[in-house]
Design a protein around this motif. Structure first.
Motif, short mmCIF file in Angstrom:
data_model
loop_
_atom_site.label_atom_id
_atom_site.label_comp_id
_atom_site.label_asym_id
_atom_site.label_seq_id
_atom_site.Cartn_x
_atom_site.Cartn_y
_atom_site.Cartn_z
N ALA A 184 33.05 -22.87 28.74
CA ALA A 184 32.90 -21.44 28.49
C ALA A 184 33.96 -20.64 29.26
CB ALA A 184 31.51 -20.97 28.89
N VAL A 185 34.49 -19.63 28.60
CA VAL A 185 35.35 -18.67 29.29
C VAL A 185 34.48 -17.97 30.32
CG1 VAL A 185 36.71 -16.55 29.04
CG2 VAL A 185 36.80 -18.32 27.25
N THR A 186 34.94 -17.98 31.57
CA THR A 186 34.14 -17.46 32.67
C THR A 186 35.05 -16.64 33.58
OG1 THR A 186 32.80 -19.48 32.56
CG2 THR A 186 32.55 -18.11 34.52
N TYR A 187 34.52 -15.52 34.05
CA TYR A 187 35.28 -14.67 34.96
C TYR A 187 34.73 -14.83 36.37
CZ TYR A 187 37.37 -13.01 30.75
OH TYR A 187 38.06 -12.98 29.56
N VAL A 188 35.59 -15.32 37.28
CA VAL A 188 35.22 -15.60 38.66
C VAL A 188 36.07 -14.74 39.60
CG1 VAL A 188 34.50 -17.94 38.04
CG2 VAL A 188 36.80 -17.56 38.94
N ILE A 189 35.55 -14.47 40.77
CA ILE A 189 36.23 -13.60 41.72
C ILE A 189 37.45 -14.29 42.34
CG2 ILE A 189 34.85 -14.29 43.75
CD1 ILE A 189 35.95 -10.69 42.99
N ASP A 190 38.48 -13.51 42.57
CA ASP A 190 39.64 -13.95 43.35
C ASP A 190 39.33 -13.59 44.80
OD1 ASP A 190 42.01 -14.20 44.76
OD2 ASP A 190 43.19 -12.95 43.41
N PRO A 191 39.01 -14.59 45.65
CA PRO A 191 38.61 -14.27 47.03
C PRO A 191 39.72 -13.67 47.88
CG PRO A 191 38.84 -16.64 46.73
CD PRO A 191 39.01 -16.01 45.37
N ASP A 192 40.95 -13.68 47.38
CA ASP A 192 42.07 -13.07 48.11
C ASP A 192 42.37 -11.65 47.64
OD1 ASP A 192 42.53 -15.39 49.67
OD2 ASP A 192 43.64 -16.29 48.01
#
Length: 174
Positions: free
Chosen positions: A106-114
């Motif tokens: 699945a296309v998923t949007y995850v946080i960029d921790p930087d």
């Protein structure tokens, strides 16, 4: 094409859904770890929105949304405009285990921790921000309460969101 929803995509996907199934994403947890300067807050008074934060041993239950056949390119363009407005998310394809045992990508949007919008706040700090923030898509409280109620309707437990929803209601008197 499938899309994994864990926040506003649960109650406002914005695209034609052919099939919907509850699923689990391993190695990630849902968290109000992204400052919102567009949709649920402003640059001057950021709100908070949910993101998937990587964590060993964690899991996130959400909804896998199958995009209507023939709508893949249009849906991806829409999602990129909506989700990548400030580049705080990475777009990635992740394996989701559906309740019926199927495994899908699945296309998923995850946080960029930087990214500058990434934050790690305790629940009380989150509640204080959410209770007062308003952005281009409305009050931050609406985002929280809609997400919490849709998770409950889907039979997905999220103790942090339940606590936040109750605490924000106490703070706002609604």
């Amino acid at each position: 094409m499938w899309v994994f929803g864990y926040g506003s995509l649960l109650w406002n996907p914005g695209f034609e859904v052919q099939e919907q199934a509850v699923g689990t994403l391993w190695g990630w947890h849902r968290s109000f770890c992204m400052r919102s300067i567009h949709h649920r807050g402003t640059v001057e008074a950021p709100g908070l929105v949910l993101a998937l934060d990587a964590e060993d041993g964690a899991h996130c239950q959400g909804v896998a949304l199958a995009v209507a056949e023939g709508q893949e390119a249009q849906t991806l363009a829409y999602l990129r405009e909506r989700e990548l407005v400030s580049s705080a998310y990475f777009e990635t394809n992740l394996e989701v285990e559906l309740r019926d045992g199927r495994r899908i990508e699945a296309v998923t949007y995850v946080i960029d921790p930087d990214h500058v919008q990434y934050c790690h706040l305790d629940l009380e700090e989150q509640a204080q921000i959410i209770a007062r923030a308003v952005g281009g898509r409305g009050p931050n409280t609406d985002y929280l309460h809609n997400t919490a109620s849709h998770l409950t309707e889907l039979g997905i437990e999220d103790g942090d969101l339940d606590w936040l929803s109750a605490r924000v209601r106490a703070l706002t008197g609604t």
